[in-house]
Motif scaffolding. Sequence first.
Motif, mmCIF file in Angstrom:
data_model
loop_
_atom_site.group_PDB
_atom_site.id
_atom_site.type_symbol
_atom_site.label_atom_id
_atom_site.label_comp_id
_atom_site.label_asym_id
_atom_site.label_seq_id
_atom_site.Cartn_x
_atom_site.Cartn_y
_atom_site.Cartn_z
ATOM 1 N N ARG A 18 0.779 -1.115 -0.239
ATOM 2 C CA ARG A 18 0.043 0.094 -0.011
ATOM 3 C C ARG A 18 0.884 1.225 -0.135
ATOM 4 O O ARG A 18 0.413 2.365 -0.731
ATOM 5 C CB ARG A 18 -0.980 -0.022 1.183
ATOM 6 N N THR A 51 3.982 1.587 -1.070
ATOM 7 C CA THR A 51 4.809 1.765 -2.549
ATOM 8 C C THR A 51 3.624 2.200 -3.551
ATOM 9 O O THR A 51 3.992 3.162 -4.388
ATOM 10 C CB THR A 51 5.233 0.341 -2.906
ATOM 11 N N ASP A 52 2.383 1.743 -3.458
ATOM 12 C CA ASP A 52 1.309 1.952 -4.446
ATOM 13 C C ASP A 52 1.080 3.571 -4.135
ATOM 14 O O ASP A 52 0.832 4.170 -5.323
ATOM 15 C CB ASP A 52 0.130 1.034 -4.482
ATOM 16 N N TRP A 53 0.844 3.813 -3.096
ATOM 17 C CA TRP A 53 0.433 5.377 -2.832
ATOM 18 C C TRP A 53 1.609 6.336 -3.348
ATOM 19 O O TRP A 53 1.155 7.218 -3.961
ATOM 20 C CB TRP A 53 0.133 5.533 -1.296
ATOM 21 N N ALA A 108 3.589 5.713 -5.724
ATOM 22 C CA ALA A 108 3.959 5.692 -7.024
ATOM 23 C C ALA A 108 2.517 6.614 -7.936
ATOM 24 O O ALA A 108 2.908 6.868 -8.972
ATOM 25 C CB ALA A 108 3.872 3.930 -7.464
ATOM 26 N N ASP A 109 1.465 6.713 -7.148
ATOM 27 C CA ASP A 109 0.480 7.253 -7.670
ATOM 28 C C ASP A 109 0.817 8.834 -8.039
ATOM 29 O O ASP A 109 0.124 9.381 -9.063
ATOM 30 C CB ASP A 109 -0.948 7.242 -7.060
ATOM 31 N N ASP A 110 1.636 9.374 -7.206
ATOM 32 C CA ASP A 110 1.801 10.739 -7.349
ATOM 33 C C ASP A 110 3.339 11.027 -6.611
ATOM 34 O O ASP A 110 3.556 11.462 -5.642
ATOM 35 C CB ASP A 110 1.025 11.664 -6.414
ATOM 36 N N PRO A 158 -3.745 5.304 2.214
ATOM 37 C CA PRO A 158 -4.043 6.590 0.987
ATOM 38 C C PRO A 158 -4.585 7.981 1.871
ATOM 39 O O PRO A 158 -4.808 8.966 1.152
ATOM 40 C CB PRO A 158 -4.914 6.013 0.140
ATOM 41 N N SER A 183 6.102 -5.185 -6.946
ATOM 42 C CA SER A 183 5.964 -3.983 -7.627
ATOM 43 C C SER A 183 6.481 -4.094 -9.059
ATOM 44 O O SER A 183 5.895 -3.329 -9.917
ATOM 45 C CB SER A 183 7.058 -2.773 -7.053
ATOM 46 N N LYS A 202 8.890 -0.136 -10.107
ATOM 47 C CA LYS A 202 7.365 0.128 -10.588
ATOM 48 C C LYS A 202 7.407 0.828 -11.654
ATOM 49 O O LYS A 202 7.004 0.547 -12.770
ATOM 50 C CB LYS A 202 6.641 0.188 -9.402
ATOM 51 N N LYS A 203 7.844 2.217 -11.451
ATOM 52 C CA LYS A 203 7.740 3.042 -12.324
ATOM 53 C C LYS A 203 8.793 2.781 -13.703
ATOM 54 O O LYS A 203 8.283 2.982 -14.928
ATOM 55 C CB LYS A 203 8.320 4.461 -11.737
ATOM 56 N N GLU A 225 1.345 4.534 -19.692
ATOM 57 C CA GLU A 225 1.010 5.851 -19.385
ATOM 58 C C GLU A 225 1.393 6.512 -20.405
ATOM 59 O O GLU A 225 1.902 7.832 -20.400
ATOM 60 C CB GLU A 225 1.501 6.518 -18.240
#
Length: 404
Positions: free
Chosen positions: A35, A37-39, A41-43, A99, A217, A296-297, A306
């Motif tokens: 969670r 890492t994902d959070w 990575a979103d911004d 989040p 990731s 991940k990116k 993207e």
Amino acid sequence: MVTPRRTRVEAVGEGAAVTTLELFFDLVFVFALTRVTDWMADDPTAEVVLRGMLILVVMWWSWVGYSWLGNVAKADEGLIRVGMLVAMAGVFIASITIPEAFDDLPGGLSGPVVFAVAYFVVRIVHLGMFWICSRDDPQLRGQIVRWIPSVVLGTVLLLLASQAEGWVQTALWAGALLGDYVGTALAGASWRLNSASHFAERHGLIIIVALGESIVSIGIGVAALPVSWPIIAGSVLGLAIAGAMWWAYFDVTSILTEHALAEATGERQIRMARNGYTFLHLPMVIGIILMSLGLKKALLYIGGGEGHALSDPLYGIPLAALYGGAAIYLFAHVWFKRYLIGTLNVERIVVGVVLLAITPLVALVPAVVALLVLALVLCGLVAYETHRFRELRHAVRHGSHAEH
């Protein structure tokens, strides 16, 4: 440790193994790390990454307290089992709230408040279980009494942070965590460490959990993209990077440091456990999670997600996280080994510095090349150490322990 039968608390013996309940307990931290890492990575801005690291430290502080508790009393017996399961629920609720840990989303309950209350439950259960375990141990009871102020300070500041915004909120989070760490350091070294092997194994497993997040990731970064040769190449490079980081810890370092911890006695052993494992394993985990963000990116870029093309470079915060995370991990290893066994691993210092130095350069090349360079550097370090210290390595892994 002798306790009344009604409490059903059973002491841990030397040489005890990690219980299945402790492994089950770690599963919620797999989710928490994912969670975080994902959070981020979103911004992936500097502010978001800073806040992500603060959340990670809270998660770490929640986990590490139960690693000490499980070394005093068996985690899968009686009252401690119930406490562990209640704490799991608290950690899981905090994880799903990540989040909203700083900024509440519209509708529902207040995210920051729910996160703070869940953390409070985790801490109060931990304190209560330790209080029960120390009922016939005046030394441990005294240690807990000296430690309580830091627990109260950290929890209260986090609750206050849930009512604040902006830099004030971030500062209160930082103050809560600083209070916890400083308070723990000043509270003394009269804790109990019943099994050095169990304690070292618990911390080794949390490194595995963090490395597992790096692999997750890699997969999540390309989950929605059609498989292609660039994705396959990037995934293999990501696994090579994670594998080199695993090797750096588990090939020799974990064996030597566990042996040193087992040989120590009294307060010296407690300080080694607290400073070497509780404190110095945190930057290792931070380094891995930052690297996971970069992986991940990078895979997203390589796979063409993207709107990115294969030739696009990885840059900014994701690149800094990828290379900086690997460097932080190596530097933490050096400090950890230096503290526990007195040796200075110059090779890892050099490689960490090199990674930081070349970060601006790899921002000019495609993301897949940035991954390739990092994989070559880390695998090269592992190969060099394996060859140079092959005799000592063999003695450590297959014979008597020797200093590396």
